[in-house]
Design a protein around this motif. Sequence first.
Motif, PDB file in Angstrom:
ATOM      1  N   LEU A  20      31.008  16.579   8.339  1.00 22.81           N
ATOM      2  CA  LEU A  20      30.842  16.084   7.206  1.00 22.81           C
ATOM      3  C   LEU A  20      31.318  16.679   5.802  1.00 22.81           C
ATOM      4  O   LEU A  20      30.968  17.918   5.868  1.00 22.81           O
ATOM      5  CB  LEU A  20      29.069  15.859   7.237  1.00 22.81           C
ATOM      6  N   GLN A  21      31.824  15.810   4.928  1.00 18.61           N
ATOM      7  CA  GLN A  21      32.000  16.660   3.732  1.00 18.61           C
ATOM      8  C   GLN A  21      31.376  16.026   2.555  1.00 18.61           C
ATOM      9  O   GLN A  21      31.618  17.090   1.647  1.00 18.61           O
ATOM     10  CB  GLN A  21      33.663  16.055   3.753  1.00 18.61           C
ATOM     11  N   GLY A  22      30.771  14.977   2.369  1.00 23.23           N
ATOM     12  CA  GLY A  22      30.197  14.766   0.978  1.00 23.23           C
ATOM     13  C   GLY A  22      31.135  14.908   0.021  1.00 23.23           C
ATOM     14  O   GLY A  22      32.255  14.053  -0.199  1.00 23.23           O
ATOM     15  N   GLN A  23      30.639  15.645  -1.177  1.00 26.91           N
ATOM     16  CA  GLN A  23      31.696  15.952  -2.072  1.00 26.91           C
ATOM     17  C   GLN A  23      32.427  17.246  -2.055  1.00 26.91           C
ATOM     18  O   GLN A  23      33.321  17.577  -3.266  1.00 26.91           O
ATOM     19  CB  GLN A  23      30.706  15.963  -3.409  1.00 26.91           C
ATOM     20  N   ASP A  84      23.015  20.837   1.807  1.00 30.24           N
ATOM     21  CA  ASP A  84      23.418  21.898   2.785  1.00 30.24           C
ATOM     22  C   ASP A  84      24.002  21.333   4.157  1.00 30.24           C
ATOM     23  O   ASP A  84      24.584  22.208   4.841  1.00 30.24           O
ATOM     24  CB  ASP A  84      21.893  22.455   3.314  1.00 30.24           C
ATOM     25  N   TRP A  85      24.062  20.145   4.317  1.00 25.79           N
ATOM     26  CA  TRP A  85      25.051  19.481   5.378  1.00 25.79           C
ATOM     27  C   TRP A  85      26.595  19.818   5.234  1.00 25.79           C
ATOM     28  O   TRP A  85      27.284  19.430   6.181  1.00 25.79           O
ATOM     29  CB  TRP A  85      24.621  18.139   5.717  1.00 25.79           C
ATOM     30  N   THR A  86      26.829  19.881   4.066  1.00 24.93           N
ATOM     31  CA  THR A  86      28.435  19.963   3.835  1.00 24.93           C
ATOM     32  C   THR A  86      29.025  20.908   4.585  1.00 24.93           C
ATOM     33  O   THR A  86      28.687  22.129   4.922  1.00 24.93           O
ATOM     34  CB  THR A  86      28.593  20.309   2.184  1.00 24.93           C
ATOM     35  N   GLY A  87      30.031  20.463   5.244  1.00 28.43           N
ATOM     36  CA  GLY A  87      30.962  21.323   6.025  1.00 28.43           C
ATOM     37  C   GLY A  87      30.437  21.410   7.674  1.00 28.43           C
ATOM     38  O   GLY A  87      31.361  21.934   8.433  1.00 28.43           O
TER      39      GLY A  87
END
Length: 199
Positions: A20-23, A84-87
């Motif tokens: 998951l990448q988001g921004q 906090d889920w980024t990466g």
Amino acid sequence: MMRIFLVRHGESEWNSVRRLQGQADIDLSARGVAQAEALRPVIEAMAPDHVLTSDLLRARKTAALLGFEDAVRSREFREIDVGDWTGHAIADLIAADEEAYRGWRAGTFVPPQGESWHDFRSRTLKALTDACDATRDRLLVVCHGGVIRALLDGLLSLPPKRIIPVGPASVTVLALSDGHFRLESFNFSPNGPVFDAPD
């Protein structure tokens, strides 16, 4: 009649491993480059007269591969911030709390330090409305899967839980006539439909 072409960027390096990448500012994978190049003739035939892109690398690079290196960059068309889920690997998020992940996909759960669906939808909808006001006939926006789903929610009342993930390097077409939007094409890719696209 005005038409809006919404293109999701090609597969990114993190898409390829279901992270998951988001921004996070992640580049295209080699496959993503090939996907964008395959979409170029389709977009050229649509002949957009105004082009915007998210300012994140994967979208900017897709815009350039489509022939629009000078596309106007906009932070407002960035993907949703997943905090906090980024990466994190999607499989790990599901294993840790499947209900939370499914809730996030449905727009009802916000990861810690993340952006709410309501705020995300409002951000992208305002950006598109402003862009429409500045465009004559054919607007191209190169952005992210979440942005496209947020716009379909805001413009057509299609909530995210009723829309499959948008395929990489695909185009969704909206028409604006007499103040009303209608969906003319969803998730079109010259390589065929993608039913299990990564978030």
